[in-house]
Design a protein around this motif. Structure first.
Motif, short mmCIF file in Angstrom:
data_model
loop_
_atom_site.label_atom_id
_atom_site.label_comp_id
_atom_site.label_asym_id
_atom_site.label_seq_id
_atom_site.Cartn_x
_atom_site.Cartn_y
_atom_site.Cartn_z
N SER A 184 0.85 -1.19 0.00
CA SER A 184 0.00 0.00 0.00
C SER A 184 0.89 1.24 0.00
CB SER A 184 -0.90 0.01 1.23
OG SER A 184 -0.13 0.15 2.41
N PRO A 185 0.34 2.40 -0.37
CA PRO A 185 1.15 3.63 -0.32
C PRO A 185 1.69 3.93 1.06
CG PRO A 185 -0.86 3.98 -1.60
CD PRO A 185 -0.99 2.63 -0.97
N PHE A 186 0.93 3.57 2.10
CA PHE A 186 1.39 3.85 3.47
C PHE A 186 2.63 3.01 3.82
CE2 PHE A 186 -3.23 4.50 3.38
CZ PHE A 186 -3.29 5.84 3.75
N GLU A 187 2.67 1.77 3.37
CA GLU A 187 3.83 0.92 3.62
C GLU A 187 5.05 1.45 2.87
OE1 GLU A 187 5.18 -3.79 3.54
OE2 GLU A 187 3.47 -3.12 2.35
N ILE A 188 4.85 1.91 1.65
CA ILE A 188 5.97 2.44 0.86
C ILE A 188 6.54 3.69 1.52
CG2 ILE A 188 6.55 3.56 -1.32
CD1 ILE A 188 4.64 1.58 -2.68
N ILE A 189 5.66 4.55 2.02
CA ILE A 189 6.13 5.75 2.72
C ILE A 189 6.91 5.37 3.97
CG2 ILE A 189 5.37 7.80 3.99
CD1 ILE A 189 2.97 7.93 2.05
N ALA A 190 6.40 4.39 4.72
CA ALA A 190 7.08 3.96 5.95
C ALA A 190 8.44 3.36 5.64
CB ALA A 190 6.20 2.96 6.70
N ILE A 191 8.53 2.57 4.58
CA ILE A 191 9.81 1.96 4.21
C ILE A 191 10.80 3.02 3.78
CG2 ILE A 191 10.93 0.54 2.43
CD1 ILE A 191 8.54 -1.33 2.58
N SER A 192 10.33 3.99 3.01
CA SER A 192 11.23 5.06 2.55
C SER A 192 11.81 5.83 3.73
CB SER A 192 10.46 6.01 1.63
OG SER A 192 11.27 7.08 1.21
N ARG A 193 11.03 5.97 4.78
CA ARG A 193 11.51 6.70 5.96
C ARG A 193 12.61 5.91 6.69
NH1 ARG A 193 9.44 10.41 3.76
NH2 ARG A 193 7.57 11.56 4.41
N THR A 194 12.58 4.59 6.59
CA THR A 194 13.56 3.77 7.31
C THR A 194 14.85 3.56 6.53
OG1 THR A 194 12.61 1.72 6.42
CG2 THR A 194 11.73 2.53 8.51
N LEU A 195 14.83 3.76 5.21
CA LEU A 195 16.04 3.56 4.41
C LEU A 195 17.06 4.65 4.69
CD1 LEU A 195 14.53 2.51 0.95
CD2 LEU A 195 15.51 1.04 2.73
N LYS A 196 18.32 4.27 4.67
CA LYS A 196 19.40 5.22 4.92
C LYS A 196 19.48 6.24 3.80
CE LYS A 196 24.34 5.42 6.00
NZ LYS A 196 25.59 4.64 6.15
N GLN A 197 19.54 7.51 4.19
CA GLN A 197 19.60 8.59 3.20
C GLN A 197 21.06 8.88 2.85
OE1 GLN A 197 16.55 9.77 2.03
NE2 GLN A 197 15.91 8.08 3.34
N LEU A 251 4.07 11.98 -2.69
CA LEU A 251 3.49 12.36 -3.98
C LEU A 251 3.53 11.23 -4.99
CD1 LEU A 251 5.07 15.93 -4.30
CD2 LEU A 251 2.83 15.31 -3.37
N ILE A 252 4.44 10.27 -4.81
CA ILE A 252 4.58 9.19 -5.80
C ILE A 252 4.29 7.82 -5.19
CG2 ILE A 252 6.25 10.46 -7.21
CD1 ILE A 252 8.48 8.90 -5.85
N ALA A 253 3.80 7.81 -3.96
CA ALA A 253 3.55 6.53 -3.29
C ALA A 253 2.45 5.73 -3.99
CB ALA A 253 3.19 6.77 -1.82
N ASP A 254 1.43 6.39 -4.48
CA ASP A 254 0.32 5.69 -5.14
C ASP A 254 0.77 4.97 -6.42
OD1 ASP A 254 -1.79 6.10 -3.35
OD2 ASP A 254 -2.06 8.15 -4.06
N PRO A 255 1.41 5.67 -7.37
CA PRO A 255 1.86 4.94 -8.57
C PRO A 255 2.92 3.88 -8.26
CG PRO A 255 2.67 7.21 -8.59
CD PRO A 255 1.66 7.11 -7.50
N LEU A 256 3.76 4.14 -7.25
CA LEU A 256 4.77 3.15 -6.88
C LEU A 256 4.11 1.87 -6.36
CD1 LEU A 256 7.71 5.04 -5.09
CD2 LEU A 256 7.77 3.82 -7.27
N SER A 257 3.06 2.03 -5.55
CA SER A 257 2.38 0.85 -5.02
C SER A 257 1.74 0.04 -6.14
CB SER A 257 1.31 1.27 -4.00
OG SER A 257 0.30 2.03 -4.63
N GLU A 258 1.23 0.73 -7.18
CA GLU A 258 0.66 0.02 -8.33
C GLU A 258 1.73 -0.78 -9.07
OE1 GLU A 258 -2.45 -0.32 -9.24
OE2 GLU A 258 -3.22 0.90 -7.60
N ILE A 259 2.88 -0.15 -9.28
CA ILE A 259 3.98 -0.82 -10.00
C ILE A 259 4.49 -2.01 -9.20
CG2 ILE A 259 6.35 -0.51 -10.83
CD1 ILE A 259 5.61 2.42 -11.40
#
Length: 567
Positions: free
Chosen positions: A55-68, A88-96
């Motif tokens: 889901s977009p929420f999981e993608i956002i959460a994962i992005s926050r945990t990755l090392k910048q 802003l791109i979590a929705d299309p990313l979740s679809e892909i």
């Protein structure tokens, strides 16, 4: 006709004998292959790993945990650029990504790595003196993390990974492997036994994993259908390109190994090597990713070597069947014993594949030098020389720097040597640690500068720095708190016994932990003795704390204001 048959048998008897021998060998290897297989095979036939959509929420959460970082893969996309706008791109990313999980296909562009060679030491013209750093596209890391979370949750729920595997696992650490090692060897020494430890080096372990064998093992664990197709796609058609001096090489395909620099690769390697302990029921394995170490003990010197040689042949068979190569030049062994236990005059050796393994008096295990008498003397001497060298560097520049920078340098150049696995080697004779105490005092005085007239004890408290022995007590107390709250891995489940488990009567100290009975000081320095002693000496407001963070904060303040004497 009968005569003709007899003639043919006589003529072909050697060929038949050779054929039957090869067939017998093939059968024996197949049987050995089955015997070395997963202990969960039968049960795994009824299990199945399912891919849950993201889901977009999981993608956002994962992005926050990755090392910048500012490093980029071949897509030239920085994580510092994507992370702030991930919503802003979590929705299309979740679809892909859901399309990838549904079809079992991983896009090729997400599997192409940029390899940057980093110079280590030696001649710059020698390729072996460079460490390859593999950088994957940023979006591939999010997709891998999605699969990692699902696969890791599955194998942890079923308790698939070996309890003695402490690498790349939540709640595990190098210290836990060393605690297991210390407990195993100190027990043998306390029982007047010899103990053998074989420290195996695997040649390019991560780079030589056979994909077919890995996928077969995954299938036996219940990873089937689309999930298995996804992993097959993830491992196949992977490419890498070397970036050096501003130029990019042509892509080359990767046919073996788990992807370097990936999130999912280390977990796949743990699954691949997980059934190694099944190679022998008589040996004790201690694993940390590809660091493979084998131990066994016996009262008889001759029986010990005979047993180890017999079991090493089975271990070698496992490596052969799984197509992993042993680096016998870097593999060695130690005969652990007490100072007072003499070695018999007859010299015995260990062999793997008819190659003699060199015997050493000490070796490096997970960054710690382990010696044959388990005194940690070689490690203490090693870090003493490193700290002395760094203090020499600091003494030349500290007068130019403000105090907060000097404190940061202390935590960068001195503290890591003192604190790393302190729980194991710093539980020792005080005389062995005198030099380290002196060097740490000197380092703390450098933090405050030559004009400071405070006592050393006040300097430690003012700078919020723990002394060497306090670090040992702190790490021991933290370990015991995790044990008390059942936060340790399963391998430590029955490490400690309470007084109530020994004495059925309700006593004032019934909830205290009971130290193990010890004959030697080497055993007294192990966690099974020091751990209960430290825990039982703590006040109730510490032992009754429910939060690990709060416990660590309170324990640190307690150590600054109290002098703990643990017998």
């Amino acid at each position: 006709m009968l005569i003709l048959v007899l003639v043919l048998v006589l003529v072909l008897k050697d060929s038949l004998r050779t054929f039957l021998k090869s067939l017998s060998l093939s059968w024996s290897l197949e049987i050995r292959s089955l015997s070395l297989s997963w202990s969960l095979w039968v049960r795994s036939l009824s299990l199945s790993f399912a891919l849950i959509p993201t889901s977009p929420f999981e993608i956002i959460a994962i992005s926050r945990t990755l090392k910048q970082t500012h490093s980029t893969g071949l897509d030239d996309i920085k994580s510092t650029l994507i992370s702030p706008v991930i919503e802003l791109i979590a929705d299309p990313l979740s679809e892909i990504f859901n399309c990838s999980l549904k079809t079992g296909v991983v896009p090729v562009l997400l599997k192409t790595a940029k390899v940057i060679p980093i110079y280590k030491q030696g001649h710059k013209d020698d390729v072996s003196n460079y460490r390859p750093i593999s950088i994957l596209p940023y979006f591939s890391k999010i997709l891998e993390k999605l699969m990692y979370n699902r696969l890791y949750s599955y194998i942890e729920k079923l308790n698939i990974l070996s309890p003695f595997q402490h690498g790349f696992r939540h709640g595990h650490s190098t210290a836990m492997s060393l605690i297991n090692l210390q407990d195993s060897i100190s027990t043998a020494i306390d029982n007047k036994e010899f103990s053998l430890g074989v420290f195996i080096d695997i040649t390019k372990a991560f780079d030589t994993v056979n994909h077919s064998i890995l996928l077969y093992k995954m299938e036996r664990l219940g990873v089937r259908g689309i999930a298995l197709s996804w992993l097959r796609s993830y491992l196949s058609e992977r490419y890498q390109q070397v970036y050096c001096n501003g130029s990019l090489s042509s892509p080359r395909i990767i046919k073996f190994g788990v992807p370097q620099g990936s999130i999912l690769g280390p977990l796949l390697f743990l699954i691949f090597i997980n059934d190694l302990p099944n190679a022998s029921k008589l040996l004790k394995f201690m694993l940390f990713a590809d660091d493979t170490n084998i131990f066994t003990s016996h009262h008889s010197y001759e029986a010990l070597f005979q047993l180890m040689n017999e079991e090493l042949s089975h271990v070698n068979d496992w490596f052969a069947l799984n197509k992993l190569s042993l680096n016998l030049k870097k593999t060695n062994y130690i005969l652990f014993r007490s100072h007072r236990k003499p070695i018999p005059s007859n010299t015995l050796t260990l062999h793997i594949n008819n190659v003699e393994i060199p015997k050493v008096s000490s070796t490096k295990f997970l960054g710690i030098l382990v010696d044959q008498f388990l005194t940690w003397s070689d490690h203490i001497s090693n870090i003493t020389s490193k700290i002395s060298r760094n203090l020499g560097i600091l003494s030349r520049i500290t007068y130019l720097l403000p105090q907060h920078i000097r404190k940061n340098l202390y935590y960068t150049m001195i503290h890591p040597y003192i604190s790393y696995c302190n729980i194991v080697w710093a539980s020792n004779y005080p005389t062995k640690l005198l030099k380290l105490h002196s060097l740490q005092n000197r380092a703390v005085r450098m933090v405050f500068g030559p004009t400071c007239r405070l006592s050393t004890d006040l300097m430690y408290k003012e700078a919020n720095i723990l002394k060497l022995d306090q670090i040992c007590t702190f790490q021991t107390g933290e370990f015991m708190f995790k044990n008390h709250c059942s936060l340790l891995p399963n391998t430590f489940f029955d490490y400690f016994a309470t007084v109530s488990s020994i004495n059925p009567y309700l006593l004032r100290n019934s909830n205290n932990y009971r130290p193990v009975a010890c004959r030697t000081n080497i055993r007294k320095f192990s966690i099974k003795y020091t751990g209960p002693s430290v825990w039982n000496s703590l006040p109730p407001y510490l032992t009754q704390t429910t939060s690990i963070l709060l416990f660590k904060s309170r324990l640190k303040q307690y150590l600054f204001t109290n002098v703990m004497v643990v017998s």
